[in-house]
Design an enzyme around this catalytic site. Sequence first.
Site, PDB file in Angstrom:
ATOM      1  N   ASP A  84     -28.666  -7.126 -27.704  1.00  0.00           N
ATOM      2  CA  ASP A  84     -27.971  -7.135 -26.421  1.00  0.00           C
ATOM      3  C   ASP A  84     -26.526  -7.544 -26.669  1.00  0.00           C
ATOM      4  O   ASP A  84     -26.193  -8.061 -27.744  1.00  0.00           O
ATOM      5  CB  ASP A  84     -28.675  -8.125 -25.491  1.00  0.00           C
ATOM      6  N   ARG A 106      -9.097  -7.470 -25.091  1.00  0.00           N
ATOM      7  CA  ARG A 106      -9.172  -6.422 -24.063  1.00  0.00           C
ATOM      8  C   ARG A 106      -7.815  -6.331 -23.384  1.00  0.00           C
ATOM      9  O   ARG A 106      -7.300  -7.327 -22.881  1.00  0.00           O
ATOM     10  CB  ARG A 106     -10.250  -6.771 -23.045  1.00  0.00           C
ATOM     11  N   THR A 132     -26.809  -2.247 -24.418  1.00  0.00           N
ATOM     12  CA  THR A 132     -26.255  -3.092 -23.371  1.00  0.00           C
ATOM     13  C   THR A 132     -26.252  -2.376 -22.031  1.00  0.00           C
ATOM     14  O   THR A 132     -26.136  -1.146 -21.970  1.00  0.00           O
ATOM     15  CB  THR A 132     -24.828  -3.548 -23.728  1.00  0.00           C
ATOM     16  N   ASP A 161     -23.892  -2.988 -20.026  1.00  0.00           N
ATOM     17  CA  ASP A 161     -22.485  -3.070 -19.658  1.00  0.00           C
ATOM     18  C   ASP A 161     -21.818  -1.702 -19.717  1.00  0.00           C
ATOM     19  O   ASP A 161     -22.365  -0.735 -20.238  1.00  0.00           O
ATOM     20  CB  ASP A 161     -21.761  -4.044 -20.587  1.00  0.00           C
ATOM     21  N   ASN A 175     -33.648  -8.869 -18.899  1.00  0.00           N
ATOM     22  CA  ASN A 175     -33.485  -7.439 -19.154  1.00  0.00           C
ATOM     23  C   ASN A 175     -33.733  -7.076 -20.616  1.00  0.00           C
ATOM     24  O   ASN A 175     -33.826  -5.902 -20.958  1.00  0.00           O
ATOM     25  CB  ASN A 175     -32.082  -6.980 -18.735  1.00  0.00           C
TER      26      ASN A 175
END
Length: 1156
Positions: free
Chosen positions: A382, A577, A657, A659, A789
């Site tokens: 993950d 980022r 993931t 995401d 999850n």
Amino acid sequence: TFCKRVRANDREYNEKFQYASNCIMTSKYNIITFLAVNLFEQFQEVANTYFLFLLILQLIPQISSLSWFTTIVPLVLVLSITAVKDATDDYFRHKSDNQVNNRQSQVLIGGILQKEKWMNVRVGDIIKLENNQFVAADLLLLSSSEPHGLCYIETAELDGETNMKVRQSLSVTSELGDPNNLAQFDGEVVCEPPNNKLDRFCGTLYWKDCKYPLSNQNMLLRGCVLRNTESCYGLVIFAGPDTKLMQNSGRTKFKRTSIDRLMNTLVLWIFGFLVCMGVILAIGNAVWEKEVGALFQSFLPWDPPVDNFLFSAFLSFWSYVIILNTVVPISLYVSVEVIRLGHSYFINWDRRMFCSRSNTAAEARTTTLNEELGQVEYIFSDKTGTLTQNIMTFNKCSINGHTYGEEQHMARVQALDFSAWNPLAARDFCFYDQSLLDAVMEGEPAVHEFFRVLSLCHTVMSEEKSEGELLYKAQSPDEGALVTAARNFGFVFRSRTPGTVTTQELGKAVTYTLLAILDFNNIRKRMSVIVRNPEGRIRLYCKGADTVLFERLHSCNHELMNVTSDHLNEYAGDGLRTLAVAYRDLSEEQWEEWSEHFRGADKATDCRDDRLAAAYEEIEQYMMLLGATAIEDKLQEGVPETIAILSLANIKIWVLTGDKQETAVNIGYSCKMLTDDMTEIFIVNGHTVQSVREELRYNGDVCPSKCPPSQAPPPSLLESISGEFALIISGHSLAHALEADMEREFLETACACRAVICCRVTPLQKALVVELVKRHKKAVTLAIGDGANDVSMIKTAHIGVGISGQEGIQAVLASDYSFSQFRFLQRLLLVHGRWSYLRMCRFLCYFFYKNFAFTMVHFWFGFFCGFSAQTVYDQYFITLYNIVYTSLPVLAMGIFDQDVPEQRSLEYPKLYEPGQLNLLFNKREFFICIAQGIYTSVVLFFIPYGVLSHATQSNGVPLADYQTFAVTTATALVIVVSVQIALDTGYWTAINHFFIWGSLGTYFTILFAMHSSILFNIFPKQFHFLGSAHNTLGQPVVWLTIALATVICIAPVLAFRFLKLDLKPQLSDTKKRKPGASGSTLGRLGRGGSRRSGYAFAHQEGFGELITSGKNMRLSSLALATFASRHSSSWIDTLQKVILNSFNISQYTVFTFFMN
């Protein structure tokens, strides 16, 4: 097709359909079924069935030459130990289930809210949720305390994301906020059956002769947490095992190691070999009884019921099956469990896997998989909470060509103190570069405008409980970090209404009129706001990915763009980022003209999204560049180093993931899974079966290792290109790629890449990817995650590892091993896993060797005793051989042995490869071991037989008697196997010395005691070897015979090992003492600036429209024009962290204590 009907407030109607209750059960047993089910499971093990069969044979007097207790005691011991372990594991599952099932929920019964346990909630009930409560079942949202039926939820338990999401009730039910009104609600929902799709729900509400379509936006799923919402009401649609969370959780599977599976096969082979030996000896018995035995019938008749030589041979066969069964003694399985238990304690005691910050030790939650840790080839991880901490920090920025934040990693520099001049500064914000603060204080226009953009261009909501105490509710942690940075540098976002944004700029309150929000989406990769300042000037502020924003800049920005681009590349190199920031001044005429276009597009009934996108594109042109931001999504400590070391160990790491793609790609660069040196980074993002197939096949033109699905590429070819490519695939594309006709093509493409990242995947998709690799690659898989999850893939993989993190403890409860940080994984695999595999393999090789050497002597003796099933040794030696004389030395080797120190294991990850290739114990090694054992048995039988048959005592009495031969052979056997284990031991401790030499001493002590007159006088029928030990071992010729047999057995082994060490040494041999050295079409990420694709946006489209519509504002906020909205509900960002306390002792303290 719709096949589920639910009527509100009507339990009698709903019970007709026998829907599942809300009680969940993840355990396997209960008190009534435990004994039967557990024994059934244990007797599925071939070895247990084999020993039960032998026990039955030993209970038959006519064929048993050994006592029944030699088998039943160890069998009951093994079954009991395993049963206790299984019961303990299941007890914790019951405990976890009870904890969840007994949670309290408010259920509307008869117009009155009553507290009920979760397990008693039924489909069709209406329940009330309050802020920060878990959702008890899958609910249709009926009404909320928020305006327009909105509520906010956190879905970390479902998809790992901690950012806030919005759900909204139907307008027709949103006013039913009062329990009395809800008690009268009798709507009926017709919807799809239970399924595992987290992002989709299809149904219809029928109420008052009208029907209303339902979607996922109207649903609250079990496992979510209600946030920033005082209360809401929901109708239970799916309960218990039917909820989407449980549909994705997967079933608890019984996990066994590859060595266990191999041993089952070997036991069958050995049983076949045993039957063959029994047949040979039975045939020999038949021939002997017919030809020779008949001569003795007059004075030595057959025992009843034997009346002919064939029946004698039949009984002889079963007698030899019992005698020779020690080729696989049940003590093998007892020893294996003890060794595994010891390895588990070493993991629990390892101080270097202890996290002092969370006071959490590593925990081996199972004892059956330790050696499998030394054979892992694929790791499925993950992202959020496992690789990252999910904490965003504003680290660097570039403003007007100047970069700030360079000094933050220097230890001597202290964080800036903002509170001295800014009472609204966030206390936990850290920045280290004084020059940026000086630029703000000196009033540099570009710096002020930069932070103004950050304080205005966002969708963050603000809550101010008391004066100066601000709490930001950001839909993504990225936005929260940017707005917090602006806040600390003096540009404080205070509040918003649908038409205004209020800030405090360097202590002065300023209210901007919010004219428009140009919302973010994955295609635009940017967002903008258009505001009018108090002076009446209109300005567009924009932030977004530099790749899209630079294309829309005014041509006069060319020089600044080049400088900023260099800074962005530098930030990307640090794994940050990034976002570019720009603005554009608009005249009143430009605004009015564009506003008309925008309103027309917004009201369009057809192609609304395309028209809005065109309108946005029209206004977002000719912008002026201000600079760029750099946010760090904090990785857990040591993640890049761990991934690098595991990659050197030939372990492939896939990130699965929930995401967004951009975020996952950025983390891929941060943790060095993705690099700019890669030839290609493939992005598969198709929405249809055909487009995904084309994108996967396109890779075949670029990736030279791509082979037809029916033909696997050769390993050498895969290795030659493994560092060249990476594959990134989205969840909707993965759904097609996992279909039966495409999965092999996807797998071969993915396995040809060094890195694989699957984005936006559901929990079940994670498990399907793991299952795909397990099924086709036949490799050992490990899944690691920290949230609910991840439970499904943790259960599916051969080994499941849970991170005790911020997303609850569901992953830990479902795991086989747990610890608090990803970096401990390298120690778990490269040290504990490698040692466990090495020790177990050495243990098994030696165990099979010593038992074949022990048992096959009976086979050779059969040819010299008339095939009468007479044993060579006395029965007490047979009983004690595996329990006392040889058990402890092999246990010491199996628990403590090492080939290289732990530091060498980490310095040379290639040492891990023998486990992946299964080199240390396989069918070939097994046959070598039994061949050595058979050779040893030949020497141990024929050397004493040949010598003693002609030897005499000093007084002339012959030594050729059964008891002398038995004592000589038994003594030679114990000495030979003791010398052999001394040669096999690679790491000597005081325990090894004590057990090996102590076992030899124990043998002689027990031997002389059992052959003494004392025991004979007490039990004359049990001890027949009176004085044999003293008489035999007092003869020099016996010791010479034992010495000769030992030399003949050991010399070839020594010669072979010296030659192998000299001619073909293993890597571990050379490292023992050496010092260490240590889009819908396929997209491509180019080398230049590729890392910047992971721009800092991780929230959903649609928040801008919610803000401007006022639907997410409180009614009081609509009346405020210039100051903060004050929410009455509290906001708690994360779940309370559960800390597992454990007492810790280092394994190496134990080693040091027992070392020489």
